[in-house]
Scaffold this active site. Structure first.
Site, mmCIF file in Angstrom:
data_model
loop_
_atom_site.group_PDB
_atom_site.id
_atom_site.type_symbol
_atom_site.label_atom_id
_atom_site.label_comp_id
_atom_site.label_asym_id
_atom_site.label_seq_id
_atom_site.Cartn_x
_atom_site.Cartn_y
_atom_site.Cartn_z
ATOM 1 N N ASP A 1 -10.041 -14.211 -11.501
ATOM 2 C CA ASP A 1 -10.118 -13.901 -10.074
ATOM 3 C C ASP A 1 -8.768 -13.310 -9.677
ATOM 4 O O ASP A 1 -7.725 -13.858 -10.033
ATOM 5 C CB ASP A 1 -10.391 -15.189 -9.290
ATOM 6 N N TYR B 1 -10.646 -16.173 7.215
ATOM 7 C CA TYR B 1 -9.908 -17.237 7.909
ATOM 8 C C TYR B 1 -8.481 -16.762 8.131
ATOM 9 O O TYR B 1 -8.134 -15.638 7.733
ATOM 10 C CB TYR B 1 -9.952 -18.560 7.135
ATOM 11 N N ASP C 1 -6.231 -12.324 -6.665
ATOM 12 C CA ASP C 1 -5.955 -12.563 -5.246
ATOM 13 C C ASP C 1 -4.659 -11.834 -4.879
ATOM 14 O O ASP C 1 -3.601 -12.436 -4.756
ATOM 15 C CB ASP C 1 -5.844 -14.080 -5.008
ATOM 16 N N GLU D 1 -2.501 -10.080 -2.321
ATOM 17 C CA GLU D 1 -2.311 -10.051 -0.859
ATOM 18 C C GLU D 1 -1.038 -9.267 -0.503
ATOM 19 O O GLU D 1 0.018 -9.869 -0.427
ATOM 20 C CB GLU D 1 -2.255 -11.473 -0.314
#
Length: 354
Positions: free
Chosen positions: A116, A195, A118, A120
């Site tokens: 995965d 979120y 991630d 950012e």
């Protein structure tokens, strides 16, 4: 089995950076995937920051397959604090190949099920000091292509399906800096971080499903999902994010109702997990729980202390799960497991998807 008939996935992020995982506290039967957070990016390679701790955690997480043989364990690379080196690590073909190989070598060695990513964020600032450049847009896609190639090799070696997923910004501007329609071809699931929405001036929701009528919001899960689909991402690969934690704000002394009132400070805005909120805060110590029916989002407000807390509860999670079923999305994911030790929200997800 047709895609439409597949049960929605339930992906839980489990953190290793805080120490050893207690696998006995994880309800393996209620999850389809665990994403282990996080693996670092160092010298253009995927890197286990604390090898002893991480390798022990992999053994512990793999042991959960005795309770649920279908459970898939993935490594999640990056995160907010460890995304600064992605841009450099995937800048050229040969760098991408090396990064992809190092990522897949970790799951090969520790007998895990997938990778995965991630990051950012590609092409835009995340944490202060992060490297980002315009070329990230194409390199983001090319990185997935390179990792997918390495995973295909591992699939042939093991005879088992290996997964490639990513966690992405739950806001439409993420789509301007990426090619998610193209990237989706290489990905099994795209986990939208729907979120950490909040404005700087007025108290809003941090993980709302829809727009609020009380205050103007730029973001919602519904807006993000529709934008991703318009960008060419298939609904069946879209996974909606759920927050297992709240965010706290201190409002101005004149605040009357909480939602939409002026923010005085965002100090300690990263709030407690849902178990703590439900057991110790909701409708206690002056905190009253309200429901924003339009946004399908709850919030707490304390008129004495002017504290405001935005979070997900069983009601908002039930609404999110209904949305996933209605729109035939891939499923849900949540950040992060230990924030709701009593399993209130995970139990609700299980109930909704029954």
């Amino acid at each position: 089995m047709k895609t439409a008939d597949k049960k929605p996935v339930v992906i839980g992020y489990v953190t290793g950076y805080s120490g050893l995982v207690n696998q006995d506290q994880i309800a393996a039967d209620k999850l389809t995937h665990i994403n282990y957070a996080f693996v670092n990016v160092k010298n253009n390679q995927a890197y286990l920051d604390n090898y002893k701790r991480d390798s022990t955690n992999f053994v512990r997480l793999n042991s959960l397959k005795r309770k649920n043989s279908n459970l898939q364990i993935l490594i999640s690379i990056g995160g907010w604090s460890w995304s600064e080196n992605f841009s450099d690590a995937v800048l050229t073909d040969s760098l991408r190949k090396g990064f992809a190989k190092s990522s897949v070598d970790i799951i090969r060695k520790h007998k895990l099920d997938g990778v995965d990513i991630d990051w950012e964020y590609p092409g835009m600032p995340g944490e202060e000091g992060n490297v980002y450049r315009p070329e990230d847009k194409q390199n983001f896609t090319l990185m997935f292509e390179a990792i997918r190639k390495e995973l295909d090799i591992l699939e042939k070696e093991t005879g088992k399906k290996k997964l490639l997923t990513t966690a992405t910004g739950g806001f439409p501007s993420f789509l301007d800096k990426t090619e998610m329609g193209k990237a989706a071809k290489y990905l099994d699931y795209i986990n939208l971080m729907t979120y950490d929405y909040y404005s700087s001036k007025q108290a809003g929701h941090h993980t709302n499903l829809y727009d609020s009528k009380t205050y103007p919001s730029d973001n919602s899960a519904d807006k993000a999902i529709k934008a991703y689909m318009a960008a060419g991402v298939p609904a069946s690969k879209i996974v909606m994010g759920i927050a297992f934690y709240g965010r706290n704000l201190k409002l101005s002394t004149t605040a009357q109702k909480g939602l939409g009132d002026t923010i005085a400070s965002t100090a300690n805005s990263y709030g407690k997990g849902y178990t703590f909120l439900k057991d110790s805060v909701v409708n206690k110590k002056g905190f009253i729980e309200y429901k924003d029916e339009d946004a399908k989002a709850p919030y707490l407000f304390n008129t004495e202390t002017k504290q405001y807390i935005s979070y997900d509860n069983e009601w908002s999670v039930a609404n999110k799960c209904d949305y996933v079923l209605k729109h035939k999305l891939g499923g849900v994911m949540f950040w992060e497991y230990s924030s709701d030790k009593n399993g209130y929200l995970l139990n609700q997800i299980t109930k909704s998807f029954k």
